[in-house]
Motif scaffolding. Structure first.
Motif, short mmCIF file in Angstrom:
data_model
loop_
_atom_site.label_atom_id
_atom_site.label_comp_id
_atom_site.label_asym_id
_atom_site.label_seq_id
_atom_site.Cartn_x
_atom_site.Cartn_y
_atom_site.Cartn_z
N LEU A 169 -90.54 -57.80 -35.24
CA LEU A 169 -89.24 -57.32 -34.77
C LEU A 169 -89.26 -57.38 -33.25
CD1 LEU A 169 -89.27 -54.33 -37.21
CD2 LEU A 169 -87.86 -56.38 -37.46
N CYS A 188 -82.50 -55.74 -35.83
CA CYS A 188 -83.84 -55.50 -36.38
C CYS A 188 -83.76 -54.74 -37.70
CB CYS A 188 -84.72 -54.76 -35.38
SG CYS A 188 -85.20 -55.75 -33.94
N TYR A 244 -83.67 -59.08 -29.93
CA TYR A 244 -82.72 -58.57 -30.91
C TYR A 244 -82.41 -57.09 -30.68
CZ TYR A 244 -84.06 -62.85 -33.33
OH TYR A 244 -84.32 -64.17 -33.63
N THR A 259 -87.86 -56.76 -30.02
CA THR A 259 -86.81 -55.91 -29.45
C THR A 259 -86.36 -56.38 -28.07
OG1 THR A 259 -88.45 -54.33 -28.61
CG2 THR A 259 -87.49 -53.89 -30.80
N GLN A 308 -82.93 -57.15 -40.35
CA GLN A 308 -84.11 -57.94 -40.70
C GLN A 308 -85.02 -57.15 -41.66
OE1 GLN A 308 -86.05 -59.32 -37.07
NE2 GLN A 308 -84.07 -59.82 -36.18
#
Length: 194
Positions: free
Chosen positions: A173, A183, A178, A175, A186
């Motif tokens: 993830l 996230c 995104y 960050t 996802q």
């Protein structure tokens, strides 16, 4: 190993709890640098699960250190014991049929592997919350990076202590690329939750 202690078998099994709740119990282990977004993401994901009638709980590194692990420091041995204890707690949550979201820096691969081995295959999802030291230092909501750079905080991961990135995380993830909302989407996809 402690002598004269025998595991007491529960009258309700994990499988029965999962069947009743309609969900698979699992540990989602958020790992990453301080200020990478682990706690924010774990809590946002918890909210998304709650809104979908899923039973989940967040175990946050700072919160756990206020109680269960308030006797531990931040040297390597204390960090290992911190993760060992939370791994055992997370295992209990899995046995209870919960989705447990753990937000811990957990800097050492070996410690994360030990937790993975506590539960059955597929019950541990390593979620690498990826952000560079520079990005985390810029965010620095608690002011910890500045203190670490001034030498006020010893053994600070990413500054004066190592962080071993996951080699085979189930999900990464990012960050920096995104948003928290992206996230979360996802993660929902990874856990196959609509």
């Amino acid at each position: 190993m402690v002598e004269n202690i025998v595991w007491h078998q529960a009258s309700v099994t994990k499988q029965e709890r999962e069947q009743q709740s309609g969900q698979k119990s699992v540990i989602v282990w958020f790992t990453g640098l301080s200020a990478s977004g682990k706690s924010t993401l774990a809590n946002a994901f918890n909210r998304a699960l709650f809104e979908r009638n899923k039973q989940a709980y967040v175990l946050d590194g700072d919160n756990i250190r206020h109680g269960l692990n308030n006797d531990l420091g931040f040297d390597e041995d204390s960090r290992k014991e911190n993760i060992r204890r939370i791994g055992e707690v997370a295992k209990l949550f899995v046995d209870s049929g919960q989705i447990v979201l753990t937000a811990f820096i957990s800097p050492y691969r070996a410690d994360r592997q030990i937790v993975r081995e506590l539960v059955e295959e597929g019950e541990f999802i390593e979620a690498y919350v990826k952000a560079s030291v520079e990005a985390c230092s810029e965010r620095d909501p608690k002011g910890l990076y500045e203190k670490a750079k001034r030498g006020e905080i010893p053994n600070f991961t990413g500054v004066s202590a190592p962080y071993e990135e996951p080699e085979n995380a189930e999900i990464i993830l990012d960050t920096e690329r995104y948003s928290i909302e992206e996230c979360v989407e996802q993660l929902l996809a990874k856990l196959n939750i609509a």
